[in-house]
Structures are given as structure tokens and as C-alpha cells.
Design a protein around this motif. Structure first.
Motif, PDB file in Angstrom:
ATOM      1  N   TYR A   1      83.037  97.122  58.349  1.00 20.53           N
ATOM      2  CA  TYR A   1      84.420  97.529  58.085  1.00 20.53           C
ATOM      3  C   TYR A   1      84.684  97.581  56.580  1.00 20.53           C
ATOM      4  N   VAL A   2      84.166  96.603  55.835  1.00 23.53           N
ATOM      5  CA  VAL A   2      84.332  96.586  54.374  1.00 23.53           C
ATOM      6  C   VAL A   2      83.682  97.818  53.750  1.00 23.53           C
ATOM      7  N   PHE A   3      82.477  98.150  54.195  1.00 24.70           N
ATOM      8  CA  PHE A   3      81.790  99.343  53.684  1.00 24.70           C
ATOM      9  C   PHE A   3      82.565 100.613  54.034  1.00 24.70           C
ATOM     10  N   LYS A   4      83.150 100.650  55.237  1.00 18.00           N
ATOM     11  CA  LYS A   4      83.907 101.821  55.653  1.00 18.00           C
ATOM     12  C   LYS A   4      85.134 102.014  54.765  1.00 18.00           C
ATOM     13  N   GLU A   5      85.835 100.914  54.494  1.00 15.67           N
ATOM     14  CA  GLU A   5      87.007 100.988  53.616  1.00 15.67           C
ATOM     15  C   GLU A   5      86.591 101.359  52.196  1.00 15.67           C
TER      16      GLU A   5
END
Length: 216
Positions: free
Chosen positions: A200-204
């Protein structure tokens, strides 16, 4: 696998992952070769079945007093069994336990393979590659699902809802009991959740990065 001159931690981890999953492939191939090589005539050998044992004959040695120190030694241990016998009698256990080993190696292979995909993008200067979140989600869900399988299998086994081929029917000496398979004692739930959060962090990060590129 081609080594680069511009070394970085990401490249180092990438090469470690690649070496890791190739070693898994080689070890599985060797294990299959050795296992089927032991199919000599009507005799079969099952190697390295990792189990948890309860040894009640050592109960009298559980509590040991040493001066002012008291030791408590549980009568439990982990051991690797080697089982051999006529093909018709042990073939079910042969395919079952070797199938479990393949399952375990497949999980680790998939994790290392997907993680190497992430590290390659990071090493090549593209940490927010569009596919990195998907790779991390797949790693996370692989870990969570394998943990649920492991925990469920261990619970069903310890509750005697399922019986293990060969092991459930063995007449062991009094005071020695096989309680469960050790290979299903692994819980990767926390690691799986961490990878999903990291995805999720990478996606954001990828979304913010794309927005900044459009702004410029």
C-alpha cells in the motif's frame, strides 16, 4: 544472472534472492531424484519427516535442582524421521510427505521470486514501478494463506480430526508419541500483513510520483 559494477544494497539483495530460489529448484530436483532412487523394487524410503515428539519416559528428569538453580526440561523434542518399508504399505506416506515438502518449497520459491522482481525495479532506479505494489500484495497474501493452511493443519492434526499417513498407525514404544508435524509449525501472518502494508505504501508512493511528474 549478470553481476553489475554499480553495486547497491538492492542489487545485493536481488542476487541473494535469485541465488535462493535457484537453490530451492536445485534442492527440490535433488530431493526428488534421491527419493525416487530409493524406490528399489518393492522397498521405499521416506526421508526427513520432521515431527514433534513427546517423550514421557523422561518425566522424572523434568525438574532438576542445581544448588540455587532449578531447571525444568519439558519432555518434548523435534526430530527428523526416516521411514522405510514395502511399497504397498508406505506409498501413501511417501507421496503425502514428499508433497508437503514440495508445497513448503513452492511457497518459499514464490516469495523469493516475487521479491526479486521488486528488488530489480528498486535497483534499476524505479522503486515506484507500477507492478511493485502488486508483487508485494502477492507476497503478503501468499504468506497469510500459507500461515492459515499451516495453523489449520496443525489444529486438525493435534485435535485428531485428521490422521497422518503411516505415523498415526505406528505402534511406538510406550512413552513415545508423535504429536504433530514440525513442518507445519510456521506462522508467517505478521510478515504477510507487513508486506501488504508495504505494498500500500508503494502504491501511494507511485501515485504521488506520477502526480509530481504531471505537475512538472
Amino acid at each position: 544472472m549478470k553481476l553489475r559494477k554499480d553495486w547497491s544494497l538492492a542489487y545485493l539483495l536481488l542476487y541473494i534472492c535469485q541465488i535462493g530460489y535457484w537453490l530451492i529448484i536445485i534442492s527440490v530436483a535433488l530431493e526428488l531424484f534421491i527419493s525416487f532412487a530409493h524406490l528399489s523394487g518393492n522397498h521405499i524410503v521416506i526421508r526427513d519427516v520432521s515431527v514433534n515428539l513427546e517423550l514421557r519416559q523422561f518425566e522424572e528428569y523434568n525438574d532438576i535442582e542445581l544448588d540455587n538453580i532449578r531447571l525444568n526440561i519439558p519432555e518434548r523434542m523435534t526430530s527428523d524421521l526416516h521411514i522405510s518399508g514395502p511399497y504397498e504399505e508406505v506409498k501413501g506416506g511417501f507421496y503425502f510427505f514428499n508433497g508437503l515438502k514440495l508445497y513448503e518449497n513452492a511457497v518459499f520459491f514464490l516469495i523469493l521470486f516475487l521479491f526479486s522482481k521488486v528488488l530489480r525495479n528498486v535497483a534499476e532506479g524505479d522503486p515506484f514501478h507500477a507492478k511493485n505494489p502488486s508483487y508485494l500484495y502477492m507476497i503478503g497474501w501468499t504468506l497469510i494463506i500459507s500461515s492459515l493452511i499451516n495453523i489449520s493443519f496443525q489444529f486438525l492434526n493435534m485435535g485428531h480430526f485428521i490422521s497422518l499417513p503411516l505415523l498415526s498407525d505406528l505402534s511406538l514404544p510406550e512413552g513415545i508419541d508423535i504429536t504433530s508435524l514440525d513442518m507445519f509449525g510456521k506462522d508467517f501472518m505478521i510478515a504477510g500483513i507487513f508486506n501488504i502494508v508495504l505494498g500500500y505504501v508503494f502504491k501511494e508512493g507511485a501515485r504521488i510520483y506520477e502526480e509530481q511528474k504531471l505537475t512538472v
